[in-house]
Scaffold this active site. Sequence first.
Site, PDB file in Angstrom:
ATOM      1  N   LYS A  54       0.855  -1.186   0.000  1.00 35.25           N
ATOM      2  CA  LYS A  54       0.000   0.000   0.000  1.00 35.25           C
ATOM      3  C   LYS A  54       0.897   1.245   0.000  1.00 35.25           C
ATOM      4  O   LYS A  54       1.444   1.650   1.008  1.00 35.25           O
ATOM      5  CB  LYS A  54      -0.921  -0.003   1.225  1.00 35.25           C
ATOM      6  CG  LYS A  54      -2.018   1.032   1.109  1.00 35.25           C
ATOM      7  CD  LYS A  54      -1.729   2.075   2.035  1.00 35.25           C
ATOM      8  CE  LYS A  54      -1.814   3.412   2.311  1.00 35.25           C
ATOM      9  NZ  LYS A  54      -1.798   4.454   1.404  1.00 35.25           N
ATOM     10  N   GLY A  61       6.760   5.373   7.971  1.00 29.87           N
ATOM     11  CA  GLY A  61       5.979   6.603   7.958  1.00 29.87           C
ATOM     12  C   GLY A  61       6.167   7.361   9.249  1.00 29.87           C
ATOM     13  O   GLY A  61       7.154   7.169   9.960  1.00 29.87           O
ATOM     14  N   CYS A 110      13.964  10.882   6.267  1.00 30.87           N
ATOM     15  CA  CYS A 110      13.822  10.527   7.683  1.00 30.87           C
ATOM     16  C   CYS A 110      15.133  10.708   8.445  1.00 30.87           C
ATOM     17  O   CYS A 110      15.126  11.035   9.619  1.00 30.87           O
ATOM     18  CB  CYS A 110      13.316   9.109   7.819  1.00 30.87           C
ATOM     19  SG  CYS A 110      14.267   7.928   6.858  1.00 30.87           S
ATOM     20  N   GLU A 156       9.737  16.504  14.520  1.00 26.02           N
ATOM     21  CA  GLU A 156      10.155  16.400  13.127  1.00 26.02           C
ATOM     22  C   GLU A 156       9.338  17.387  12.285  1.00 26.02           C
ATOM     23  O   GLU A 156       8.126  17.463  12.427  1.00 26.02           O
ATOM     24  CB  GLU A 156       9.855  14.966  12.669  1.00 26.02           C
ATOM     25  CG  GLU A 156      10.615  14.528  11.472  1.00 26.02           C
ATOM     26  CD  GLU A 156      10.200  13.127  11.026  1.00 26.02           C
ATOM     27  OE1 GLU A 156       9.034  12.758  11.221  1.00 26.02           O
ATOM     28  OE2 GLU A 156      11.055  12.432  10.485  1.00 26.02           O
ATOM     29  N   GLY A 205       2.448   5.289  12.911  1.00 25.51           N
ATOM     30  CA  GLY A 205       3.095   4.038  13.333  1.00 25.51           C
ATOM     31  C   GLY A 205       2.489   3.499  14.626  1.00 25.51           C
ATOM     32  O   GLY A 205       2.286   2.285  14.768  1.00 25.51           O
ATOM     33  N   GLU A 257       9.405   1.639  10.742  1.00 21.12           N
ATOM     34  CA  GLU A 257      10.483   2.583  10.434  1.00 21.12           C
ATOM     35  C   GLU A 257       9.856   3.965  10.492  1.00 21.12           C
ATOM     36  O   GLU A 257       9.110   4.350   9.590  1.00 21.12           O
ATOM     37  CB  GLU A 257      11.043   2.316   9.032  1.00 21.12           C
ATOM     38  CG  GLU A 257      11.774   1.008   8.890  1.00 21.12           C
ATOM     39  CD  GLU A 257      13.049   0.929   9.695  1.00 21.12           C
ATOM     40  OE1 GLU A 257      13.622   1.989  10.026  1.00 21.12           O
ATOM     41  OE2 GLU A 257      13.464  -0.188  10.031  1.00 21.12           O
TER      42      GLU A 257
END
Length: 517
Positions: free
Chosen positions: A194, A247, A303, A404, A252, A269
């Site tokens: 996906k 993501g 990331c 972030e 997550g 991740e």
Amino acid sequence: MSGVQFAENRGRTVVDQDAALLRGLFVDGRWRKPAAGKTRIIACPADGKQVAEVAECTDADAAAAVASARRAFDGGGWPGTSEKERGQVLLRTAELLERDKALYARAEALDTGKRYVEAEYDIDDIAACFRYYGGIAGTDAGRVIDTGVPGSISRVVYVPVGVCGLITPWNYPLLQASWKVAPALLAGNTFVLKPSELTPSTSILLMETLLEAGLPAGVANLVTGTGPDVGAVLSESADVDLVSFTGGLATGINVMKSAATTVKRVALELGGKNPNIVFADAHREAALDNALTAVFLHSGQVCSAGTRLLVEESIHDGFVAELVRRAQDIRLGGPFDELAQTGPLISAAHRDKVHAFVQAGIDEGASLLCGGYIPDAGVLSVGSYYPPTILDGCHTSMKAVQDESFGPVLTVETFSTEEEAIMLANDTAYGLAGAVWTQDGSRAQRVAGALRHGTVWINDYHPYVPQAEWGGFGKSGNGRELGLQGLAEYRETKHIWQNINPKPSHWFEPPQAGVQQ
Ligand code: NDP
């Protein structure tokens, strides 16, 4: 027939291209129409122009894709092949990716807005990932154990986990997918991929490449659409044995929670807030140049971006002034602008979030040295561009340092001792990557050893190889991708014990009179 799938400049005829079929839902080795018949327009973030129209799937479509993967797994065909055979499919996939590099790079550049040349590097890396996993096929068949029990054979072997749900983000769409797809296939799993709703095109192409490489129908399945509509099915379904997600942190956590009800295997991740530590004795030019690349590559949508500059107090002023001068010279532009050095953010909505992040940083006391505005004139105002932005005077209690932004935003902190640098660098909930710049080899090793981050670079930033594990400490996720551990994620470990000379153990025989128990 409505719903032509790709814009004219994108298209190519591969495998089972029936132009009447809309791409996006790939089940049992062929494209299907989504149950609700809806489509989504994919637009290039550099100029907002349509680049593709794809299926907008629903939970029923996701369930159909899972059922296909389940049948392919339970039928035993693919899991029953030898690892060597599966490796051959991966090696062939790498060749086909190289053959079709221009097609893939163009699709990736148009979906993400990144420079075409960067998309080409991505396709090279993707082919390298398939080649790495194809190349290690058959090199590790498990272990034979010395049990110490005469007449026994004890083996530890690996078997596939089963049906894998693979959920990927928009920043490196096919690269992130390849880190999951290649090891999942090598281990003998079937999967449903996906991709991000914003960047599905290269995942669509991959389905056709895998078929051409010889992958049996039903092993690879694809479902395009939103996370809540179709991604959630992958984490919730009892027919999915493993979910691997790349993501953001909040998503997550949701994935992990919904996967818990079926106790499926989960690999995450997630994000990072990565320190880039520059000591006064660092090679100045290399540290300056790489500090820019660390954070502004792909406009910060990485990331592992080095978004936190930790610079030794004594060199702060000159170092940061030069960084600002160079950051202001970075040229933004679209995928095919040959003078551009980096591209737009993925969407106007994401750009607005990044801008709000910068404003909040200023409100909590950071000094804006450059950037920090939304271009409102010229070509940059048409796309979702945001200029390289540097915030000085930051400290770890600020949200700008802890959260972030996933945009081109650098925060600057200072330190005066090695211990302080380590303490600041580890003062984060994340732990994905970090770097240290110094010409003192002992210090470099000490700092690298003390950093609680999954990847540490010494006098460098960003390089990675598919042979080495990638992943984070803390809230950057769990599990690892790439390397041998990246393959282990997709394997169950099984112990097989054989008694070559079976005889009764007499454990439950009735006690005999006169025999001490
Ligand atoms: P998101 O978390 O928003 O989305 C990631 C994927 O999850 C998308 O495919 C999304 O679908 C899907 N998703 C959303 N909601 C759900 C749900 N409820 N259930 C299942 N799937 C869902 O991340 P972004 O796409 O915005 O990517 C940026 C983030 O990814 C950053 O935080 C970045 O740090 C991280 N990242 C981490 C990497 C690493 O290696 N650690 C590498 C690259 C990125 P959709 O968007 O279609 O709705």
